[in-house]
Design an enzyme around this catalytic site. Sequence first.
Site, PDB file in Angstrom:
ATOM      1  N   HIS A 168       0.898  -1.296   0.016  1.00  0.00           N
ATOM      2  CA  HIS A 168      -0.072   0.141   0.002  1.00  0.00           C
ATOM      3  C   HIS A 168       0.709   1.421  -0.035  1.00  0.00           C
ATOM      4  O   HIS A 168       2.052   1.179   0.116  1.00  0.00           O
ATOM      5  CB  HIS A 168      -0.958  -0.064   1.246  1.00  0.00           C
ATOM      6  N   LYS A 219      -0.618   4.981   4.493  1.00  0.00           N
ATOM      7  CA  LYS A 219      -1.349   4.005   5.230  1.00  0.00           C
ATOM      8  C   LYS A 219      -0.905   3.691   6.787  1.00  0.00           C
ATOM      9  O   LYS A 219       0.296   3.554   6.779  1.00  0.00           O
ATOM     10  CB  LYS A 219      -1.672   2.526   4.398  1.00  0.00           C
TER      11      LYS A 219
END
Length: 250
Positions: free
Chosen positions: A141, A145
């Site tokens: 990600h 995040k």
Amino acid sequence: MKKALILGINGKMGNTLCRLLQDDGEMQAVCGVDLHAKDGLPPVYASFNDVKETPDVIIDFSSPAVLKSELSYAKAHNVPVVLAATGYSEDDLKEIENAAKSVAVFKTGNFSLGINLLTKLVKKAAETLGENFDIEIIERHHNRKVDAPSGTALMLAESANSAFGNEKPYVNGRSGICGKRGNEIGVHAVRGGTIVGEHEVSFAGEDEIITLSHSARSKSVFAAGAIRAAKWLCGKPAGKYDMDDLLKDI
């Protein structure tokens, strides 16, 4: 026209939801709740206590920090909730279970149709390959995040583990002299750049590897899935729902 309250409306996913709902003929964003409230349309409030509109559903892409106030509002006004945030604690999950006794709550680790298909394929692969194959999950990600591993990675791990009676422990990354691999499911997180979301499940056996993967190229995939879930949830009785329930009606 169904009316949605967007929790975390000023964030990236909140903006994406508003953009998609502008052209939607069935649902509109009538207001939002965000700590960084600002003037504009739709109106944005800093607290649920300030909300003047009467929404049909809440779509939440914020964070677990506001879960209690969100669920309190939902129960007090009988408004169903679509939970699309991640990083919930064990106490948060208990709060969600309790709320689902009073209102309809939709919660899933990922709103992508492709990811939910991948989850089913992972379970089938685990059932077919059995103990002769080691299972490793890698999720990637963007660098903003805040939680790891991702909710989707955990969802995939749980899907694989269900083939073994949920008895396999999870090992989040490995470091140092950790000894030979045991009877676990490995889960590894990568964070960098602007990666939207990538998930890979590998089944490694004797002289062969089977890999199942999914790559999201835009956050719109998740926003569109949450909108679909919100439309479906409106009018549902109290209870906890997920993508399996929605997909049965498609």
